[in-house]
Design a protein around this motif. Structure first.
Motif, short mmCIF file in Angstrom:
data_model
loop_
_atom_site.label_atom_id
_atom_site.label_comp_id
_atom_site.label_asym_id
_atom_site.label_seq_id
_atom_site.Cartn_x
_atom_site.Cartn_y
_atom_site.Cartn_z
N TYR A 61 0.85 -1.20 0.00
CA TYR A 61 0.00 0.00 0.00
C TYR A 61 0.89 1.25 0.00
O TYR A 61 0.58 2.25 -0.63
N ALA A 89 -1.83 4.49 -6.05
CA ALA A 89 -1.65 5.84 -5.51
C ALA A 89 -1.25 5.71 -4.06
O ALA A 89 -2.06 5.34 -3.22
N VAL A 90 0.01 5.96 -3.78
CA VAL A 90 0.50 5.67 -2.44
C VAL A 90 0.37 6.88 -1.52
O VAL A 90 0.44 8.03 -1.97
N PRO A 91 0.15 6.63 -0.22
CA PRO A 91 0.09 7.73 0.75
C PRO A 91 1.32 8.62 0.61
O PRO A 91 2.41 8.14 0.31
N GLY A 92 1.10 9.89 0.83
CA GLY A 92 2.19 10.84 0.65
C GLY A 92 2.04 11.60 -0.65
O GLY A 92 2.74 12.58 -0.88
N THR A 93 1.14 11.14 -1.54
CA THR A 93 0.92 11.82 -2.81
C THR A 93 -0.19 12.85 -2.63
O THR A 93 -1.35 12.48 -2.39
N LEU A 136 -4.27 13.07 -3.96
CA LEU A 136 -4.88 11.78 -4.30
C LEU A 136 -5.43 11.06 -3.07
O LEU A 136 -5.67 9.86 -3.11
#
Ligand SMILES: Cc1ncc(C[n+]2csc(CCOP(=O)(O)OP(=O)(O)O)c2C)c(N)n1
Ligand code: SF4
Ligand SMILES: [Mg+2]
Lengths: 621, 367
Positions: A304, A460-464, A467
């Motif tokens: 993820y 779409a990974v966390p930190g983007t 999104l």
């Protein structure tokens, strides 16, 4: 150099057998390395008990290592040993049944005491009662000669001296088969460097074994097995588990994403955890989880976050991971699940091989939860299979199961080390911006808007920034990914997930049919590759045409598989289960394939399979 | 025999749990509650305590000043676990009990994220008990919000591992005979480095405990008493009732004496000769040995003793921070080992490095 005669052989099968504490696996490994260095082709089969130290001298405590080496290409570890090294009565008793009459048996006579004989039910010593008459027996007082050779090592106890007897045996066999011992000397130096006396003792025992062969009259001749013609290249010997670990690291390197392994120890998969744990230099993170469920969860959590998430286990662990794998199906995140199959059900035969998890990985989850399944074929092929698993997982954003088994995991063969430049390039695109506009023309991110070609959703990974979105195991609305209980949407999503897996590109299955006129096809998957290839070779050499094919991709099947199956009068499917691939083939292609199955915890022998093929041939004639 | 090796000092050099998480630039306007409110319709029952907690979290998150995209909420299954859908951050609603494991993989591989776990008493302590204790003992940098309503809400009201003995539900018509867990005691026993408790209805206390938990480097567990008006209404009524509240709630302040009651009627916790403790009226304390709370004590025994003041009758219920100590976190150490291996080898692996790995030590050449 030896003064004795030297005979040339084209192939040899040696089995080292002893008590679990006798160091037979190490002896086998070292002999294998010496053989690889000499340029023979080879294949190995370690066979050891599940207990770490079963009672000494008993049948359950016997551990063995079989090695087949030749001046031509080797497909299996060999059906029957030409030479058995038996370190005690238990090892003799457990193995002699596999040794053809006329073959050579080297026994450690020191262990043939009344007590040890009694432990395994020998009333009289087989060395004396004539029961070994049909074998070529070399009685060697291995233990006492070793101890004698180490007489000067005053700092070592008798027990410590005795422990070097496996090196004596290795030295003797190395002399017999003219193997170079320099590699073993190097190995001992790195292993015992910190304990000079133990190192010296082992080296002395090794040389004593060599010299024993050269000087005693009992051994009249040495044997030479010439190198096998192999394609040019740099080679090393690898076990399946080592190759698999290297494949995962290579895939992560090519994909430019870090590798995160979540795993709980289990035989025969633990060595992958061990191998990857020492590859931190390659950016590999390994997390030994509290259980298999957590191992899968950790890998999924890392995926993820944008990593190549991997979890490794065996059948019992797959059962525990099922719900998490189902979550990965719903989340449509990449996850590589490695199943090193062993005998089942339940704890089953932890150290033995089997192919009985196929249906479990195909169908062992709630709901419609399809996922790609790949099977490795040989120890070295575990490398390519691992790369392929990561390719599919990251391209299609799906969990993938990679099947290996105990036979591939611990068995080894020479591997032509690939050039990194030649490895497949992996393109992993993380989502970085909105992928749609909403009704007001505003750019928005839709986590379940699919790539039209692969049907993969964006990663779409966390930190983007921009999104932010929520995913979960509840059915999601097509495109938006919002929670949806709508009947039509559910039907659509189930079929989309299936279509995505069905659409994974896999190469056509190749058929090996040299004469082109075969009427029967032998079709296998996984580790039966070597035994099937060897058996078809035997049948062809007897003048009978037979075609052979092996499926690497079990889900989805290769597109041409149905046509291939229908081309033959009969299809024989050997499996180490009760017919699981056969069941899949029958239901999908409506072809009346014939199963040939064995569930003995051991790979098929060439003779057995050749027999099954011949019987099938007779049926169609 | 196994050997142990000196792991060296923790390498982050900071006790700040959010040190590696990108913050908003100072000159950007402060976020508001609305920034953290997603477009999803909230679907809890009317009057559910989860609403109150959601509102508190949404209004508290801007105080952290973090970039929204670097905040992740991972939940299990249960009414409470629907939480992530309603927050406009990254979120994963996973499977029953497994959120701490998933969060461990995420937090270990991504130091730039503020990772939160939302779980219920059934999710965390029943099906997921194993993952919870291991996340705590490892001390993975994450903040765990345990919504304790002493009931299985989502499955319509069976007793849970925190239900009081004798709880009558559809699955325990004659009263449950299970001995309950005290989540705070459990967490302390599991080597947790941060353990707190708050009432859903006490927004100020909740926010201050949450803030300390979020800023704690390591695993922080916050038990939140949450009312389920449908299946276990009034479970915490004695603590909410203004007439009884003061006599029951023990507000913990590190460095201060442990007391309960109002200005006029304060009772102080003192040690008894048998090694226990008791509340005595302030006027009677005299020379007795007063218990002073120290959340930063290395030894968790005193915090554990405080957690045991709590009985099923809730006569004395400590609230606030029980324990808040520094210990190297699992994820920092795992990353430090990888980083050190990479640095020692001269930087990230190149193609040549991979080639050397593939070749190994024992190769031979043909042709
Ligand atoms: C594997 C599995 N088993 C059982 C369930 C059913 N289930 C869903 S939530 C739940 C209990 C939830 O209780 P709790 O964690 O206290 O959450 P609450 O609903 O009270 O917030 C159960 C048993 C499930 N979803 N998955
Ligand atoms: S069942 Fe209880 S816990 Fe669940 S949403 Fe309704 S009130 Fe809240
Ligand atoms: Mg609950």
């Amino acid at each position: 150099m030896t003064s004795k005669t030297a005979q040339t052989l084209d192939r040899v099968v040696i089995r080292f057998a002893g008590d679990s504490g006798d160091g037979m696996q190490l002896t086998g490994d070292r002999f294998t390395s010496e053989t690889a260095a000499l340029g023979n082709d080879l294949s190995t089969l370690p066979n050891f008990p599940a207990e770490i130290r079963a009672p000494q001298g008993t049948l359950p405590g016997v551990s063995s290592f079989q090695l087949h080496f030749a001046d031509h290409d080797v497909l299996t570890p060999g059906d029957a040993p030409d030479v058995l090294v038996a370190m005690n009565p238990a090892a003799l008793k457990a193995n002699i049944g596999d040794v053809p009459r006329g073959a050579t048996v080297i026994v450690n006579t020191d262990e043939f005491t009344k007590r040890n004989l009694g432990k395994v039910g020998y009333e009289t010593s087989p060395l004396e009662d004539g029961s070994l008459e049909s074998w070529h027996v070399h009685p060697v007082a291995l233990t006492s000669i070793t101890v004698e050779a180490l007489a000067e090592f005053s700092g070592l106890s008798r027990k410590e001296k005795e422990r070097a007897k496996n090196m004596f045996a290795l030295g003797l066999l190395s002399w017999m088969y003219t193997r170079p011992t320099t590699g073993t000397e190097q190995f001992l130096k790195s292993k015992f460097g910190a304990r000079p006396e133990i190192l010296e003792a082992n080296l002395t025992a090794l040389h004593a074994g060599w010299n024993y062969g050269e000087t005693t009259e009992d051994f009249a001749s040495t044997y030479v097995v010439a190198p096998a013609p192999m394609p040019p290249g740099t080679y090393r010997n690898v076990t399946g588990n080592t190759a698999l670990a290297l494949g995962l690291v290579s895939a992560s390197h090519r994909a430019g994403r870090p590798l995160v392994l979540g795993s709980y120890p289990i035989t025969p998969a633990s060595d992958i955890l061990h191998a990857l744990s020492s590859m931190k230099r390659h950016g590999v993170t390994t997390i030994q989880a509290e259980d298999e469920i957590a191992g899968a969860g950790i890998a999924l959590g890392a995926a993820y976050g944008g990593a190549v998430g991997v979890t490794t286990t065996s059948g019992p662990g797959i059962a525990l991971k099922a719900e998490t794998i189902g979550l990965a199906v719903a989340l449509e995140l990449p996850l590589v699940v490695v199943d090193i199959q062993r005998g089942g059900p339940s704890t089953g035969l932890p150290t033995k091989t089997e192919q009985a998890d196929l249906l479990q990985v195909m169908y062992g989850r709630n709901g419609e939860s399809p996922l790609p399944v790949i099977a490795a074929q040989t120890p070295a092929d575990c490398f390519d299979a691992a790369l392929d698993a990561v390719r599919i997982a990251t391209t299609y954003r799906t969990p993938v199961v990679l099947l290996s088994d105990g036979y591939l995991a611990n068995g080894s063969e020479p591997w032509s080390v690939p050039s990194v430049d030649d490895l497949p390039q992996m393109h992993v695109d993380l989502a970085s911006e909105p992928n749609m506009t909403d009704d007001n023309g505003e750019p928005v991110f839709r986590p379940y808007l699919r790539d039209p070609e692969t049907l993969a959703r964006p990663w779409a990974v966390p930190g983007t920034a921009g999104l932010e979105h929520r995913i979960g195991g509840i059915e999601k609305a097509d495109v938006t990914g919002d929670i949806s209980y709508d009947p039509d949407n559910h039907e659509k999503m189930v079929r989309l997930r299936q279509a995505k897996v069905d659409g994974v590109t896999v190469p056509d299955v190749e058929v090996d049919d040299p004469t082109g006129d075969a009427r029967i096809l032998v079709l296998g998957w996984g580790s039966t590759y070597g035994p099937i290839a060897a058996a078809t070779r035997v049948v062809r050499n007897a003048g009978q045409p037979v075609a052979r094919a092996h499926v690497r991709h079990i889900n989805p099947f290769p597109a041409n598989l149905g046509d291939v199956l229908r081309r033959y009068d009969r299809v024989l499917v050997p499996e180490m289960n009760t017919g699981q691939l056969a069941m899949l083939l029958r239901s999908k292609y409506l072809v009346d394939v014939r199963s040939h199955t064995a569930i003995r915890g051991l790979p098929f022998t060439t003779v057995e399979l050749a027999g099954a093929i011949t019987t099938t041939l007779q049926e169609v004639q | 025999m196994t050997t142990t090796t000196d792991l060296g000092m923790p390498t982050t050099g900071t006790p700040d749990g959010l040190a590696h998480v990108p913050h908003l630039p100072q000159d950007e306007p402060k976020q508001t509650k609305r920034d953290f409110t997603s477009d999803q319709e909230v679907r809890w029952c009317p009057g559910c305590g989860d609403y109150v907690i959601l509102a508190a979290v949404q209004s508290f998150l801007p105080d952290l000043g973090l970039r929204r995209e670097n905040i992740v909420f991972v939940s299990g299954i249960g009414c409470s676990s629907r939480f992530p859908y309603y927050l406009d951050t990254y979120g994963m609603h996973s499977i029953h009990g497994r959120a701490p494991a998933i969060a461990t993989g995420l937090a270990t591989s991504r130091p730039d994220l503020s990772v939160w776990v939302v779980t219920g008493d059934g999710d965390a302590l029943s099906i997921g008990g194993n993952h919870l204790i291991h996340a705590l003992r490892r001390n993975v940098n994450m903040t765990i919000l345990l919504f304790n309503n002493q009931i299985y809400g989502l499955t319509k009201g069976q007793y849970s591992p925190t239900s009081r003995p004798g709880t009558v539900t559809k699955s325990s018509p004659l009263g449950s005979v299970d001995a309950p867990f005290n989540p705070v005691s459990l967490a302390l026993g599991a080597e947790a480095t941060f353990v707190g408790r708050a009432m859903e209805s006490d927004r100020d206390e909740l926010k201050s405990v949450l803030r300390a938990a979020a800023e704690h480097r390591g695993a922080a567990l916050v038990e939140i008493y949450q009312n389920c008006p449908i299946f276990n209404d009034g479970a915490f009524e004695a603590l909410k009732d203004r007439t009884q509240q003061a006599a029951r709630i023990v507000r913990l302040h590190s460095g201060e004496a442990v007391t309960v009651g109002t200005e006029e009627d304060r009772r102080v916790l003192v040690r008894t000769t048998g090694g226990g403790s008791e509340f005595v009226p302030e006027a009677e304390v005299g020379a007795r040995d007063v218990v002073v709370h120290d959340a930063h004590a290395d030894d968790p025994s005193a915090a554990f003793a405080l957690s045991r003041l709590d009985t099923p009758e809730m006569s004395h219920v400590p609230m606030g921070i029980f324990r808040q100590v520094e210990r190297p976190t699992y994820d920092d150490q795992v990353r430090a080992q990888v980083d050190a291996a990479v640095d020692t080898a001269g930087g990230p692996a190149t193609d040549d490095d991979l080639q050397a790995l593939l070749r190994g030590k024992d190769t031979w050449t043909v042709g």
